[in-house]
Design a protein around this motif. Structure first.
Motif, PDB file in Angstrom:
ATOM      1  N   ALA A   1       2.176 -16.158 -23.056  1.00 20.78           N
ATOM      2  CA  ALA A   1       1.442 -17.163 -24.106  1.00 20.78           C
ATOM      3  C   ALA A   1       1.431 -18.224 -23.351  1.00 20.78           C
ATOM      4  O   ALA A   1       1.034 -18.852 -23.236  1.00 20.78           O
ATOM      5  N   ARG A   2       2.560 -18.352 -22.809  1.00 16.72           N
ATOM      6  CA  ARG A   2       2.853 -20.023 -21.931  1.00 16.72           C
ATOM      7  C   ARG A   2       1.623 -19.815 -20.932  1.00 16.72           C
ATOM      8  O   ARG A   2       1.014 -20.605 -20.402  1.00 16.72           O
ATOM      9  N   ALA A   3       1.747 -18.902 -20.228  1.00 14.45           N
ATOM     10  CA  ALA A   3       0.488 -18.260 -19.201  1.00 14.45           C
ATOM     11  C   ALA A   3      -1.087 -18.253 -19.096  1.00 14.45           C
ATOM     12  O   ALA A   3      -1.970 -19.107 -19.071  1.00 14.45           O
ATOM     13  N   ALA A   4      -1.327 -17.795 -20.647  1.00 14.42           N
ATOM     14  CA  ALA A   4      -2.454 -17.745 -20.943  1.00 14.42           C
ATOM     15  C   ALA A   4      -2.661 -19.737 -21.291  1.00 14.42           C
ATOM     16  O   ALA A   4      -3.718 -19.426 -21.750  1.00 14.42           O
ATOM     17  N   ALA A   5      -2.283 -20.077 -21.809  1.00  9.80           N
ATOM     18  CA  ALA A   5      -1.735 -21.412 -22.237  1.00  9.80           C
ATOM     19  C   ALA A   5      -2.759 -22.671 -21.157  1.00  9.80           C
ATOM     20  O   ALA A   5      -2.563 -23.179 -21.684  1.00  9.80           O
ATOM     21  N   LEU A   6      -1.384 -21.784 -20.804  1.00 12.68           N
ATOM     22  CA  LEU A   6      -2.204 -22.781 -19.572  1.00 12.68           C
ATOM     23  C   LEU A   6      -3.681 -22.448 -18.571  1.00 12.68           C
ATOM     24  O   LEU A   6      -4.440 -23.656 -18.045  1.00 12.68           O
ATOM     25  N   LEU A   7      -4.176 -21.201 -18.656  1.00 11.96           N
ATOM     26  CA  LEU A   7      -5.220 -21.212 -17.956  1.00 11.96           C
ATOM     27  C   LEU A   7      -6.000 -21.116 -19.332  1.00 11.96           C
ATOM     28  O   LEU A   7      -7.178 -21.692 -18.440  1.00 11.96           O
ATOM     29  N   ARG A   8      -5.752 -21.569 -19.961  1.00  9.97           N
ATOM     30  CA  ARG A   8      -6.932 -22.162 -21.477  1.00  9.97           C
ATOM     31  C   ARG A   8      -7.146 -23.563 -21.534  1.00  9.97           C
ATOM     32  O   ARG A   8      -8.391 -24.395 -21.754  1.00  9.97           O
ATOM     33  N   ALA A   9      -5.893 -24.531 -20.948  1.00  7.09           N
ATOM     34  CA  ALA A   9      -6.175 -25.885 -20.570  1.00  7.09           C
ATOM     35  C   ALA A   9      -6.569 -26.420 -19.055  1.00  7.09           C
ATOM     36  O   ALA A   9      -6.738 -27.446 -18.572  1.00  7.09           O
ATOM     37  N   GLY A  10      -6.901 -25.307 -18.367  1.00  5.78           N
ATOM     38  CA  GLY A  10      -7.471 -25.560 -17.176  1.00  5.78           C
ATOM     39  C   GLY A  10      -6.873 -24.731 -15.668  1.00  5.78           C
ATOM     40  O   GLY A  10      -7.382 -25.850 -14.901  1.00  5.78           O
ATOM     41  N   ALA A  11      -5.266 -25.029 -16.386  1.00  4.31           N
ATOM     42  CA  ALA A  11      -4.741 -24.789 -14.823  1.00  4.31           C
ATOM     43  C   ALA A  11      -5.350 -23.426 -14.013  1.00  4.31           C
ATOM     44  O   ALA A  11      -5.872 -22.336 -14.849  1.00  4.31           O
ATOM     45  N   LEU A  12      -4.277 -23.565 -13.125  1.00  4.48           N
ATOM     46  CA  LEU A  12      -4.347 -22.552 -12.478  1.00  4.48           C
ATOM     47  C   LEU A  12      -3.100 -21.412 -12.308  1.00  4.48           C
ATOM     48  O   LEU A  12      -2.187 -21.835 -12.533  1.00  4.48           O
ATOM     49  N   VAL A  13      -3.772 -19.889 -12.661  1.00  4.21           N
ATOM     50  CA  VAL A  13      -2.404 -19.099 -13.313  1.00  4.21           C
ATOM     51  C   VAL A  13      -2.683 -17.777 -12.128  1.00  4.21           C
ATOM     52  O   VAL A  13      -3.553 -17.461 -12.720  1.00  4.21           O
ATOM     53  N   ALA A  14      -1.356 -17.408 -11.183  1.00  2.00           N
ATOM     54  CA  ALA A  14      -1.529 -16.301 -10.748  1.00  2.00           C
ATOM     55  C   ALA A  14      -1.021 -15.273 -11.860  1.00  2.00           C
ATOM     56  O   ALA A  14       0.073 -16.082 -12.407  1.00  2.00           O
ATOM     57  N   PHE A  15      -1.779 -13.379 -11.176  1.00  2.00           N
ATOM     58  CA  PHE A  15      -0.970 -13.063 -12.354  1.00  2.00           C
ATOM     59  C   PHE A  15      -1.338 -11.468 -11.813  1.00  2.00           C
ATOM     60  O   PHE A  15      -2.288 -11.856 -10.712  1.00  2.00           O
ATOM     61  N   PRO A  16      -0.633 -10.786 -11.891  1.00  2.00           N
ATOM     62  CA  PRO A  16      -0.034  -9.580 -11.279  1.00  2.00           C
ATOM     63  C   PRO A  16      -1.889  -8.290 -12.011  1.00  2.00           C
ATOM     64  O   PRO A  16      -1.779  -8.562 -12.907  1.00  2.00           O
ATOM     65  N   THR A  17      -2.517  -8.124 -11.132  1.00  2.00           N
ATOM     66  CA  THR A  17      -3.286  -6.898 -11.454  1.00  2.00           C
ATOM     67  C   THR A  17      -2.629  -5.486 -10.457  1.00  2.00           C
ATOM     68  O   THR A  17      -1.248  -5.011 -10.139  1.00  2.00           O
ATOM     69  N   GLU A  18      -3.776  -3.953 -10.953  1.00  2.00           N
ATOM     70  CA  GLU A  18      -2.806  -3.218  -9.512  1.00  2.00           C
ATOM     71  C   GLU A  18      -3.333  -2.715  -9.023  1.00  2.00           C
ATOM     72  O   GLU A  18      -3.285  -2.306  -8.207  1.00  2.00           O
ATOM     73  N   THR A  19      -4.722  -4.139  -8.535  1.00  2.00           N
ATOM     74  CA  THR A  19      -4.647  -4.390  -7.168  1.00  2.00           C
ATOM     75  C   THR A  19      -3.781  -5.105  -6.304  1.00  2.00           C
ATOM     76  O   THR A  19      -2.892  -4.911  -5.271  1.00  2.00           O
ATOM     77  N   VAL A  20      -4.473  -6.519  -6.195  1.00  2.00           N
ATOM     78  CA  VAL A  20      -3.279  -7.767  -5.794  1.00  2.00           C
ATOM     79  C   VAL A  20      -2.459  -8.588  -6.652  1.00  2.00           C
ATOM     80  O   VAL A  20      -3.297  -8.230  -7.811  1.00  2.00           O
ATOM     81  N   TYR A  21      -2.272  -9.575  -6.935  1.00  2.00           N
ATOM     82  CA  TYR A  21      -1.885 -10.699  -7.650  1.00  2.00           C
ATOM     83  C   TYR A  21      -3.659 -11.434  -7.122  1.00  2.00           C
ATOM     84  O   TYR A  21      -3.851 -12.095  -6.741  1.00  2.00           O
ATOM     85  N   GLY A  22      -4.178 -11.593  -8.578  1.00  2.00           N
ATOM     86  CA  GLY A  22      -4.785 -12.718  -8.604  1.00  2.00           C
ATOM     87  C   GLY A  22      -4.923 -14.129  -8.924  1.00  2.00           C
ATOM     88  O   GLY A  22      -3.772 -14.229 -10.107  1.00  2.00           O
ATOM     89  N   LEU A  23      -5.330 -15.241  -8.351  1.00  2.00           N
ATOM     90  CA  LEU A  23      -5.115 -16.222  -9.039  1.00  2.00           C
ATOM     91  C   LEU A  23      -6.476 -16.711 -10.080  1.00  2.00           C
ATOM     92  O   LEU A  23      -7.352 -17.179  -9.249  1.00  2.00           O
ATOM     93  N   GLY A  24      -5.885 -16.783 -11.563  1.00  2.00           N
ATOM     94  CA  GLY A  24      -6.373 -17.156 -12.257  1.00  2.00           C
ATOM     95  C   GLY A  24      -6.949 -18.425 -12.369  1.00  2.00           C
ATOM     96  O   GLY A  24      -6.257 -19.379 -12.190  1.00  2.00           O
ATOM     97  N   ALA A  25      -8.649 -18.388 -13.038  1.00  2.00           N
ATOM     98  CA  ALA A  25      -8.761 -19.728 -13.657  1.00  2.00           C
ATOM     99  C   ALA A  25     -10.116 -19.377 -14.243  1.00  2.00           C
ATOM    100  O   ALA A  25     -10.318 -18.106 -14.567  1.00  2.00           O
ATOM    101  N   ASP A  26      -9.640 -20.447 -15.780  1.00  2.00           N
ATOM    102  CA  ASP A  26     -10.944 -20.030 -17.031  1.00  2.00           C
ATOM    103  C   ASP A  26     -12.295 -20.302 -15.849  1.00  2.00           C
ATOM    104  O   ASP A  26     -13.024 -21.095 -15.848  1.00  2.00           O
ATOM    105  N   ALA A  27     -12.762 -18.677 -15.906  1.00  2.00           N
ATOM    106  CA  ALA A  27     -14.193 -19.166 -15.375  1.00  2.00           C
ATOM    107  C   ALA A  27     -15.279 -20.340 -16.160  1.00  2.00           C
ATOM    108  O   ALA A  27     -15.871 -19.846 -15.428  1.00  2.00           O
ATOM    109  N   CYS A  28     -15.027 -20.382 -17.366  1.00  2.00           N
ATOM    110  CA  CYS A  28     -16.139 -21.241 -17.969  1.00  2.00           C
ATOM    111  C   CYS A  28     -16.080 -22.337 -17.474  1.00  2.00           C
ATOM    112  O   CYS A  28     -17.044 -23.929 -18.391  1.00  2.00           O
ATOM    113  N   ASN A  29     -15.139 -23.169 -16.870  1.00  2.00           N
ATOM    114  CA  ASN A  29     -14.509 -24.471 -17.114  1.00  2.00           C
ATOM    115  C   ASN A  29     -14.904 -24.209 -15.223  1.00  2.00           C
ATOM    116  O   ASN A  29     -13.940 -23.933 -14.456  1.00  2.00           O
TER     117      ASN A  29
END
Length: 329
Positions: free
Chosen positions: A11-39
């Motif tokens: 929930a903390r990770a989701a809140a950071l993303l929605r606030a415009g922060a960058l959060v890395a997260f795991p996928t089945e491939t590699v870790y992605g560097l996540g950002a709100d794509a609409c921002n």
């Protein structure tokens, strides 16, 4: 400081993303560097954190095919592939819809967008909680080896991003396959976690003759991972090694060659799936440990060019390509 969040802190990770922060997260491939794509500011921060060329577009991640197809225009081929491989390591380049929510910077100003639905349960939970597209290139500095653990992310981007959501090692360990479906034909832009043979079993022949690293492609690539010099360790990489010197580190496939100063085995049994999962971790370890020991380069043994071997060879070729900034020794 970059927070290291456990799965219970999603929930903390989701809140950071929605606030415009960058959060890395795991996928089945590699870790992605996540950002709100609409921002747009958040997307720009991805390029800044990675030192990524701004003409190199990003893949947007979604919690479902319906969510992805709300931003792009799928055809029958795209829907068939989504039904067969989503969630999973397949990205589709499709025309943007007129009302596409994704900031143009995420697609480098192109009229197309690369989209996928990852198969990692933690990634899907995070995407559902964020409830908007998340742009997520690999969570490493641009051109460097892709990360397959949270520790890899911290070593690459610690202090540059808000947090990393630790979901353990990535099971596939190789980026997604990228298909361009924006025209009449089907073009394989990047081999990856779904072999071309599996795709062709669903939609028929796939074009594989796009020249990797061509001048036109380098100017306006339609997908991530198309720069000629990419996934590069700091030590030079020598391909198709049939012998190895004591001052070289060896990336082995099958029975290791004798005489290397350091060895990482992708798969002693010749299993391509095991080799794909161990590729980036091996390059990263040989680069770090090899430099520490004063070795002069990495020698990579040949890997068969079929199935996942096609993707492995693509990554190795890009890692061995001359660096445009001439930064490699």
């Amino acid at each position: 400081m970059t927070e290291r969040l456990g799965p219970e802190e999603i929930a903390r990770a989701a809140a950071l993303l929605r606030a415009g922060a960058l959060v890395a997260f795991p996928t089945e491939t590699v870790y992605g560097l996540g950002a709100d794509a609409c921002n747009g500011r958040a997307v720009a921060a991805v390029f800044e954190a990675k030192g990524r060329p701004r003409f190199n577009p990003l893949i947007c991640h979604y919690a479902s095919a319906d969510a992805a197809f709300a931003d792009v225009r799928p055809d029958a081929r795209a829907r068939a592939l989504a039904a067969a491989f989503w969630p999973g390591p397949l990205s589709l380049v499709l025309p943007r819809r007129a009302g596409c929510r994704v900031d143009l910077l995420a697609s480098a100003g192109l009229d197309t967008l690369a989209v996928r639905v990852p198969a990692h349960p933690l990634a899907l939970d995070l995407l559902r909680r964020v409830d908007r597209p998340v742009a997520a290139p690999s969570a490493n500095r641009s051109g460097r080896v892709s990360p397959t653990t949270a520790q890899d992310v911290l070593e690459e981007l610690g202090g540059r991003i808000a947090a990393v959501l630790d979901g353990g090692p990535c099971p596939v360990g190789l980026e997604s396959t990228v298909l361009d479906l924006s025209g009449r034909g089907v073009v394989l832009l990047r081999p990856g976690g779904v072999p071309p043979e599996a795709i062709e079993a669903v939609i028929g022949p796939v074009g594989r003759d796009r020249p990797s690293g061509s001048a036109a492609e380098a100017a306006t690539p339609r997908s991530p991972g198309l720069l000629a010099s990419h996934y590069a360790p700091s030590l030079p990489l020598r391909l198709n090694a049939t012998s190895v010197a004591p001052d070289e580190a060896l990336l082995a496939f099958g029975r290791p060659l004798p005489g290397a100063g350091l060895v990482w085995s992708l798969s002693e049994s010749g299993d391509l799936r095991e080799a794909a999962a161990r590729l980036f971790a091996g390059l990263r370890w040989l680069d770090t440990e090899g430099a520490r020991r004063g070795l002069r380069r990495i020698a990579a043994m040949p890997v068969p060019a079929h199935g996942l071997g096609l993707a492995i060879n693509d990554r190795l070729a890009r890692a061995a390509a001359p660096r445009p900034d001439a930064a490699r020794p």
